[in-house]
Design an enzyme around this catalytic site. Structure first.
Site, PDB file in Angstrom:
ATOM      1  N   LYS A 259      -8.065  68.918  39.185  1.00 21.32           N
ATOM      2  CA  LYS A 259      -7.568  67.984  38.154  1.00 21.32           C
ATOM      3  C   LYS A 259      -8.616  66.916  37.840  1.00 21.32           C
ATOM      4  O   LYS A 259      -8.901  66.635  36.681  1.00 21.32           O
ATOM      5  CB  LYS A 259      -6.270  67.293  38.626  1.00 21.32           C
ATOM      6  CG  LYS A 259      -5.134  68.251  38.917  1.00 21.32           C
ATOM      7  CD  LYS A 259      -3.861  67.525  39.309  1.00 21.32           C
ATOM      8  CE  LYS A 259      -3.954  66.715  40.595  1.00 21.32           C
ATOM      9  NZ  LYS A 259      -4.254  67.526  41.806  1.00 21.32           N
TER      10      LYS A 259
ATOM     11  N   ARG B 106       3.932  62.413  39.252  1.00 21.67           N
ATOM     12  CA  ARG B 106       4.037  63.290  40.421  1.00 21.67           C
ATOM     13  C   ARG B 106       5.470  63.447  40.877  1.00 21.67           C
ATOM     14  O   ARG B 106       5.734  64.162  41.844  1.00 21.67           O
ATOM     15  CB  ARG B 106       3.242  62.692  41.573  1.00 21.67           C
ATOM     16  CG  ARG B 106       1.852  63.232  41.699  1.00 21.67           C
ATOM     17  CD  ARG B 106       1.217  62.449  42.806  1.00 21.67           C
ATOM     18  NE  ARG B 106       0.281  63.220  43.539  1.00 21.67           N
ATOM     19  CZ  ARG B 106      -1.033  63.153  43.326  1.00 21.67           C
ATOM     20  NH1 ARG B 106      -1.520  62.392  42.388  1.00 21.67           N
ATOM     21  NH2 ARG B 106      -1.839  63.861  44.072  1.00 21.67           N
TER      22      ARG B 106
ATOM     23  N   ARG C 169     -14.906  69.557  50.244  1.00 20.40           N
ATOM     24  CA  ARG C 169     -15.152  68.521  49.220  1.00 20.40           C
ATOM     25  C   ARG C 169     -15.874  67.322  49.829  1.00 20.40           C
ATOM     26  O   ARG C 169     -15.492  66.814  50.881  1.00 20.40           O
ATOM     27  CB  ARG C 169     -13.827  68.051  48.617  1.00 20.40           C
ATOM     28  CG  ARG C 169     -14.022  66.830  47.717  1.00 20.40           C
ATOM     29  CD  ARG C 169     -12.846  66.509  46.856  1.00 20.40           C
ATOM     30  NE  ARG C 169     -11.629  66.236  47.580  1.00 20.40           N
ATOM     31  CZ  ARG C 169     -10.468  65.990  46.995  1.00 20.40           C
ATOM     32  NH1 ARG C 169     -10.383  66.019  45.674  1.00 20.40           N
ATOM     33  NH2 ARG C 169      -9.397  65.760  47.716  1.00 20.40           N
TER      34      ARG C 169
ATOM     35  N   ARG D 106     -12.908  62.578  52.178  1.00 20.26           N
ATOM     36  CA  ARG D 106     -11.746  61.700  52.047  1.00 20.26           C
ATOM     37  C   ARG D 106     -10.855  61.835  53.280  1.00 20.26           C
ATOM     38  O   ARG D 106     -10.678  62.937  53.792  1.00 20.26           O
ATOM     39  CB  ARG D 106     -10.939  62.087  50.787  1.00 20.26           C
ATOM     40  CG  ARG D 106     -11.526  61.509  49.531  1.00 20.26           C
ATOM     41  CD  ARG D 106     -10.895  61.975  48.245  1.00 20.26           C
ATOM     42  NE  ARG D 106      -9.477  62.251  48.231  1.00 20.26           N
ATOM     43  CZ  ARG D 106      -8.816  62.626  47.134  1.00 20.26           C
ATOM     44  NH1 ARG D 106      -9.457  62.742  45.975  1.00 20.26           N
ATOM     45  NH2 ARG D 106      -7.535  62.879  47.182  1.00 20.26           N
TER      46      ARG D 106
ATOM     47  N   ARG E 287       0.126  67.213  52.135  1.00 15.25           N
ATOM     48  CA  ARG E 287       0.021  67.058  50.671  1.00 15.25           C
ATOM     49  C   ARG E 287       0.557  68.294  49.961  1.00 15.25           C
ATOM     50  O   ARG E 287       1.210  68.186  48.919  1.00 15.25           O
ATOM     51  CB  ARG E 287      -1.438  66.815  50.271  1.00 15.25           C
ATOM     52  CG  ARG E 287      -1.913  65.419  50.644  1.00 15.25           C
ATOM     53  CD  ARG E 287      -3.417  65.335  50.697  1.00 15.25           C
ATOM     54  NE  ARG E 287      -4.065  65.452  49.417  1.00 15.25           N
ATOM     55  CZ  ARG E 287      -5.350  65.760  49.249  1.00 15.25           C
ATOM     56  NH1 ARG E 287      -6.116  65.993  50.307  1.00 15.25           N
ATOM     57  NH2 ARG E 287      -5.858  65.815  48.055  1.00 15.25           N
TER      58      ARG E 287
HETATM   59  P1  AP5 Z   1     -10.920  67.984  42.483  1.00 14.85           P
HETATM   60  O1  AP5 Z   1     -11.315  68.015  41.058  1.00 14.85           O
HETATM   61  O2  AP5 Z   1     -11.273  66.800  43.295  1.00 14.85           O
HETATM   62  O3  AP5 Z   1      -9.364  68.370  42.596  1.00 14.85           O
HETATM   63  P2  AP5 Z   1      -8.080  67.487  42.370  1.00 14.85           P
HETATM   64  O4  AP5 Z   1      -7.017  68.383  41.842  1.00 14.85           O
HETATM   65  O5  AP5 Z   1      -8.404  66.258  41.575  1.00 14.85           O
HETATM   66  O6  AP5 Z   1      -7.792  67.134  43.876  1.00 14.85           O
HETATM   67  P3  AP5 Z   1      -7.293  65.798  44.553  1.00 14.85           P
HETATM   68  O7  AP5 Z   1      -7.303  66.096  46.028  1.00 14.85           O
HETATM   69  O8  AP5 Z   1      -8.085  64.613  44.099  1.00 14.85           O
HETATM   70  O9  AP5 Z   1      -5.882  65.726  43.977  1.00 14.85           O
HETATM   71  P4  AP5 Z   1      -4.725  64.995  44.563  1.00 14.85           P
HETATM   72  O10 AP5 Z   1      -3.760  65.180  43.464  1.00 14.85           O
HETATM   73  O11 AP5 Z   1      -4.254  65.430  45.894  1.00 14.85           O
HETATM   74  O12 AP5 Z   1      -5.342  63.549  44.850  1.00 14.85           O
HETATM   75  P5  AP5 Z   1      -5.311  62.181  44.044  1.00 14.85           P
HETATM   76  O13 AP5 Z   1      -6.635  61.584  44.156  1.00 14.85           O
HETATM   77  O14 AP5 Z   1      -4.683  62.334  42.703  1.00 14.85           O
HETATM   78  O15 AP5 Z   1     -11.527  69.293  43.177  1.00 14.85           O
HETATM   79  C1  AP5 Z   1     -11.349  69.535  44.562  1.00 14.85           C
HETATM   80  C2  AP5 Z   1     -12.613  70.227  45.104  1.00 14.85           C
HETATM   81  O16 AP5 Z   1     -12.739  71.507  44.474  1.00 14.85           O
HETATM   82  C3  AP5 Z   1     -13.919  69.473  44.777  1.00 14.85           C
HETATM   83  O17 AP5 Z   1     -14.820  69.672  45.828  1.00 14.85           O
HETATM   84  C4  AP5 Z   1     -14.433  70.147  43.495  1.00 14.85           C
HETATM   85  O18 AP5 Z   1     -15.833  70.051  43.385  1.00 14.85           O
HETATM   86  C5  AP5 Z   1     -13.958  71.579  43.703  1.00 14.85           C
HETATM   87  N1  AP5 Z   1     -13.635  72.293  42.468  1.00 14.85           N
HETATM   88  C6  AP5 Z   1     -13.030  71.794  41.354  1.00 14.85           C
HETATM   89  N2  AP5 Z   1     -12.861  72.776  40.439  1.00 14.85           N
HETATM   90  C7  AP5 Z   1     -13.359  73.916  41.010  1.00 14.85           C
HETATM   91  C8  AP5 Z   1     -13.461  75.272  40.558  1.00 14.85           C
HETATM   92  N3  AP5 Z   1     -13.010  75.642  39.340  1.00 14.85           N
HETATM   93  N4  AP5 Z   1     -14.005  76.175  41.389  1.00 14.85           N
HETATM   94  C9  AP5 Z   1     -14.456  75.790  42.635  1.00 14.85           C
HETATM   95  N5  AP5 Z   1     -14.407  74.528  43.117  1.00 14.85           N
HETATM   96  C10 AP5 Z   1     -13.852  73.601  42.305  1.00 14.85           C
HETATM   97  O19 AP5 Z   1      -4.259  61.366  44.932  1.00 14.85           O
HETATM   98  C11 AP5 Z   1      -4.545  61.013  46.260  1.00 14.85           C
HETATM   99  C12 AP5 Z   1      -3.344  60.344  46.858  1.00 14.85           C
HETATM  100  O20 AP5 Z   1      -3.019  59.141  46.136  1.00 14.85           O
HETATM  101  C13 AP5 Z   1      -2.042  61.175  46.826  1.00 14.85           C
HETATM  102  O21 AP5 Z   1      -1.948  62.105  47.899  1.00 14.85           O
HETATM  103  C14 AP5 Z   1      -0.999  60.067  46.916  1.00 14.85           C
HETATM  104  O22 AP5 Z   1      -0.904  59.578  48.227  1.00 14.85           O
HETATM  105  C15 AP5 Z   1      -1.602  58.967  46.053  1.00 14.85           C
HETATM  106  N6  AP5 Z   1      -1.195  59.110  44.662  1.00 14.85           N
HETATM  107  C16 AP5 Z   1      -2.006  59.362  43.579  1.00 14.85           C
HETATM  108  N7  AP5 Z   1      -1.271  59.441  42.454  1.00 14.85           N
HETATM  109  C17 AP5 Z   1       0.018  59.230  42.823  1.00 14.85           C
HETATM  110  C18 AP5 Z   1       1.233  59.235  42.108  1.00 14.85           C
HETATM  111  N8  AP5 Z   1       1.291  59.465  40.789  1.00 14.85           N
HETATM  112  N9  AP5 Z   1       2.389  59.009  42.810  1.00 14.85           N
HETATM  113  C19 AP5 Z   1       2.368  58.735  44.143  1.00 14.85           C
HETATM  114  N10 AP5 Z   1       1.229  58.751  44.880  1.00 14.85           N
HETATM  115  C20 AP5 Z   1       0.064  59.003  44.213  1.00 14.85           C
END
Ligand code: AP5
Length: 217
Positions: free
Chosen positions: A13, A88, A127, A160, A171
């Protein structure tokens, strides 16, 4: 245009939201990044959010909806935004709908990046992120040019805390229970477009931009 990007942790994402924001000039609104910024700056919000994030739990809706509403007050979101990691939960989706309705706007599309759990585990365990500039690397498919060092700013890369194996498992469980119901929510509203996220990043980006084309026309 207001675009929601849905998908499990590690689906890509963030990677794709950055690319889409650059390609469309829409604001990139990422609640995970906003929480991590607050943790780094040592704010009260960061202190409250940190424990939830490290354990792989969602930050409570009350706090998350508040920061999102504040973000929507900023001028760069007036003509549209890409929401990465928000909503979410169903209450978050309902709050977003109401906030946009108040502005005579709406969510125009929800793009679901589909990736199987086995691939997610591989991606998250490999990552590396730059705590200084936020750049993201993947040790298998997109490694930094110099081991452990950010290509953009040269600072040391880190993993992270929520990419530890126990937090990843939690998660994924939280995603299944609390976030996956949004797929039906947006499907019912006729807004859902699933995209195969298991292809290389450029191919996923092409598919996402293709899905946005008829909406932005
Ligand atoms: P990446 O692009 O980083 O994936 P992502 O989907 O953004 O993963 P996240 O772990 O950041 O998502 P998340 O939703 O768990 O975390 P967030 O930061 O929103 O890619 C992942 C890896 O794969 C990277 O190494 C990348 O290079 C690689 N990659 C990407 N595309 C690829 C491809 N096509 N092929 C191969 N490799 C690829 O949230 C973190 C925390 O914050 C949550 O757990 C929660 O505690 C809190 N939080 C955030 N938003 C909310 C909300 N709305 N409500 C409540 N809590 C929240």
């Amino acid at each position: 245009m207001y675009v929601v990007i849905l998908g499990p942790p590690g689906a890509g994402k963030g990677t794709q939201a950055v690319r889409l924001a650059a390609a469309t000039s829409l604001a990139h609104v990422a609640t995970g990044d906003m929480f991590r910024d607050n943790i780094r700056s040592g704010t009260e919000l960061g202190r409250l959010a940190e424990g939830y994030i490290t354990q792989g739990e969602l930050v409570p809706d009350r706090l998350t909806i508040d920061i999102l509403m504040d973000r929507l007050e900023e001028p760069d979101t007036v003509s549209g935004a890409i929401f990465d990691g928000f909503p979410r939960t169903i209450p978050q989706a309902q709050s977003l709908d109401e906030a946009l309705q108040d502005r005579n706007r709406q969510v125009d599309v929800a793009l679901l990046i589909d990736v199987a759990e086995a691939e997610i585990l591989r991606r998250l365990s490999g990552r590396w992120t730059c705590p200084n500039c936020g750049a993201v690397f993947q040790e298998r498919t997109d490694p930094p040019k110099r081991d452990g060092e950010c290509d953009n700013c040269g600072k040391p890369l880190a993993q992270r805390p929520d990419d530890a194996p126990a937090a990843i498992r939690n998660r994924l469980q939280v995603y299944r229970e609390q976030t996956a119901p949004l797929v039906a929510y947006y499907e019912k509203a006729g807004l859902l477009i699933p995209i195969d996220g298991e292809r290389p990043p450029d191919a996923v980006q092409t598919a996402l931009l293709g899905a946005l084309e008829p909406i932005s026309a």
